[in-house]
Enzyme design. Structure first.
Site, PDB file in Angstrom:
ATOM      1  N   ASP A  30     -60.222  17.017 -45.411  1.00 20.66           N
ATOM      2  CA  ASP A  30     -61.242  17.771 -44.683  1.00 20.66           C
ATOM      3  C   ASP A  30     -62.176  18.442 -45.693  1.00 20.66           C
ATOM      4  O   ASP A  30     -61.748  18.977 -46.722  1.00 20.66           O
ATOM      5  CB  ASP A  30     -60.580  18.822 -43.789  1.00 20.66           C
ATOM      6  CG  ASP A  30     -61.549  19.374 -42.754  1.00 20.66           C
ATOM      7  OD1 ASP A  30     -61.348  19.107 -41.553  1.00 20.66           O
ATOM      8  OD2 ASP A  30     -62.510  20.080 -43.138  1.00 20.66           O
ATOM      9  N   ASN A  87     -58.376  18.872 -31.571  1.00 19.21           N
ATOM     10  CA  ASN A  87     -59.335  19.602 -30.760  1.00 19.21           C
ATOM     11  C   ASN A  87     -60.061  18.604 -29.861  1.00 19.21           C
ATOM     12  O   ASN A  87     -60.538  17.580 -30.344  1.00 19.21           O
ATOM     13  CB  ASN A  87     -60.347  20.329 -31.647  1.00 19.21           C
ATOM     14  CG  ASN A  87     -59.687  21.362 -32.544  1.00 19.21           C
ATOM     15  OD1 ASN A  87     -58.723  22.005 -32.147  1.00 19.21           O
ATOM     16  ND2 ASN A  87     -60.195  21.514 -33.753  1.00 19.21           N
ATOM     17  N   GLY A  93     -62.783  23.252 -29.219  1.00 18.06           N
ATOM     18  CA  GLY A  93     -63.234  23.486 -30.588  1.00 18.06           C
ATOM     19  C   GLY A  93     -63.612  22.218 -31.332  1.00 18.06           C
ATOM     20  O   GLY A  93     -63.740  22.230 -32.563  1.00 18.06           O
ATOM     21  N   HIS A 100     -59.913  12.691 -33.854  1.00 17.95           N
ATOM     22  CA  HIS A 100     -59.238  12.906 -35.141  1.00 17.95           C
ATOM     23  C   HIS A 100     -58.097  13.897 -34.977  1.00 17.95           C
ATOM     24  O   HIS A 100     -58.142  14.777 -34.123  1.00 17.95           O
ATOM     25  CB  HIS A 100     -60.227  13.414 -36.206  1.00 17.95           C
ATOM     26  CG  HIS A 100     -61.024  14.613 -35.776  1.00 17.95           C
ATOM     27  ND1 HIS A 100     -62.115  14.504 -34.952  1.00 17.95           N
ATOM     28  CD2 HIS A 100     -60.894  15.933 -36.050  1.00 17.95           C
ATOM     29  CE1 HIS A 100     -62.633  15.720 -34.740  1.00 17.95           C
ATOM     30  NE2 HIS A 100     -61.900  16.604 -35.398  1.00 17.95           N
ATOM     31  N   LEU A 101     -57.088  13.731 -35.812  1.00 23.69           N
ATOM     32  CA  LEU A 101     -55.952  14.637 -35.852  1.00 23.69           C
ATOM     33  C   LEU A 101     -55.999  15.387 -37.173  1.00 23.69           C
ATOM     34  O   LEU A 101     -56.107  14.771 -38.234  1.00 23.69           O
ATOM     35  CB  LEU A 101     -54.634  13.866 -35.738  1.00 23.69           C
ATOM     36  CG  LEU A 101     -54.449  13.046 -34.448  1.00 23.69           C
ATOM     37  CD1 LEU A 101     -53.166  12.240 -34.525  1.00 23.69           C
ATOM     38  CD2 LEU A 101     -54.407  13.937 -33.232  1.00 23.69           C
ATOM     39  N   HIS A 102     -55.933  16.714 -37.106  1.00 20.91           N
ATOM     40  CA  HIS A 102     -55.865  17.523 -38.318  1.00 20.91           C
ATOM     41  C   HIS A 102     -54.391  17.621 -38.728  1.00 20.91           C
ATOM     42  O   HIS A 102     -53.538  17.926 -37.900  1.00 20.91           O
ATOM     43  CB  HIS A 102     -56.340  18.956 -38.053  1.00 20.91           C
ATOM     44  CG  HIS A 102     -57.775  19.089 -37.639  1.00 20.91           C
ATOM     45  ND1 HIS A 102     -58.735  19.596 -38.496  1.00 20.91           N
ATOM     46  CD2 HIS A 102     -58.414  18.818 -36.473  1.00 20.91           C
ATOM     47  CE1 HIS A 102     -59.910  19.639 -37.852  1.00 20.91           C
ATOM     48  NE2 HIS A 102     -59.738  19.179 -36.630  1.00 20.91           N
TER      49      HIS A 102
END
Ligand code: AMP
Ligand code: ZN
Length: 114
Positions: A30, A87, A93, A100-102
């Site tokens: 990120d 999100n 948010g 996408h996955l954080h």
């Protein structure tokens, strides 16, 4: 999708450190990390959000979760623990409209999230 930031990253049109990839997904750091380890896992296929996923995407969603576990292992946070965030939509948010996955790790996470 031609104007999608993460499609551009997938296509190598934006400089990014790819940390893992396979035929269906890729993972990169990120730009504004919120933890010592902050990696995004995206499907190669453009899906706007979790809310936009359709039943035929179910296997891919499972693959993304498995990819997260793989990325966490490779990043060295699997044992200490990590958080996975997805999100979805405005109030969720989400700011980039490509699913996408954080993967967040390297520090203790707070609960409840903000
Ligand atoms: P979200 O708010 O869940 O949509 O997350 C989007 C994430 O993408 C944010 O954490 C941003 O810091 C990150 N981001 C935006 N642009 C880039 C980029 N060029 N490379 C890597 N991460 C990015
Ligand atoms: Zn996209």
């Amino acid at each position: 999708m031609s104007d999608c930031l993460f499609c551009k990253i997938r296509d190598g049109e934006l400089p990014t450190e790819i940390v893992w990839q396979d035929d269906q997904a890729l993972a990169f750091r990120d730009l504004h990390p919120q933890a010592p380890t902050h990696i995004l896992v995206i499907p190669r296929q453009h899906i706007t959000s979790l809310a936009a996923a359709k039943k035929p995407d179910a296997a891919l969603l499972g693959h993304l979760q498995f990819s997260v576990a793989e990325v966490a292992r490779l990043s060295g946070v699997a044992e200490s623990g990590y958080r996975v965030v997805c999100n979805s939509g405005t109030q969720g948010g989400q700011t980039v409209l490509h699913l996408h996955l954080h993967v967040l790790g390297g520090r203790a996470m707070n609960w409840p999230p903000g």
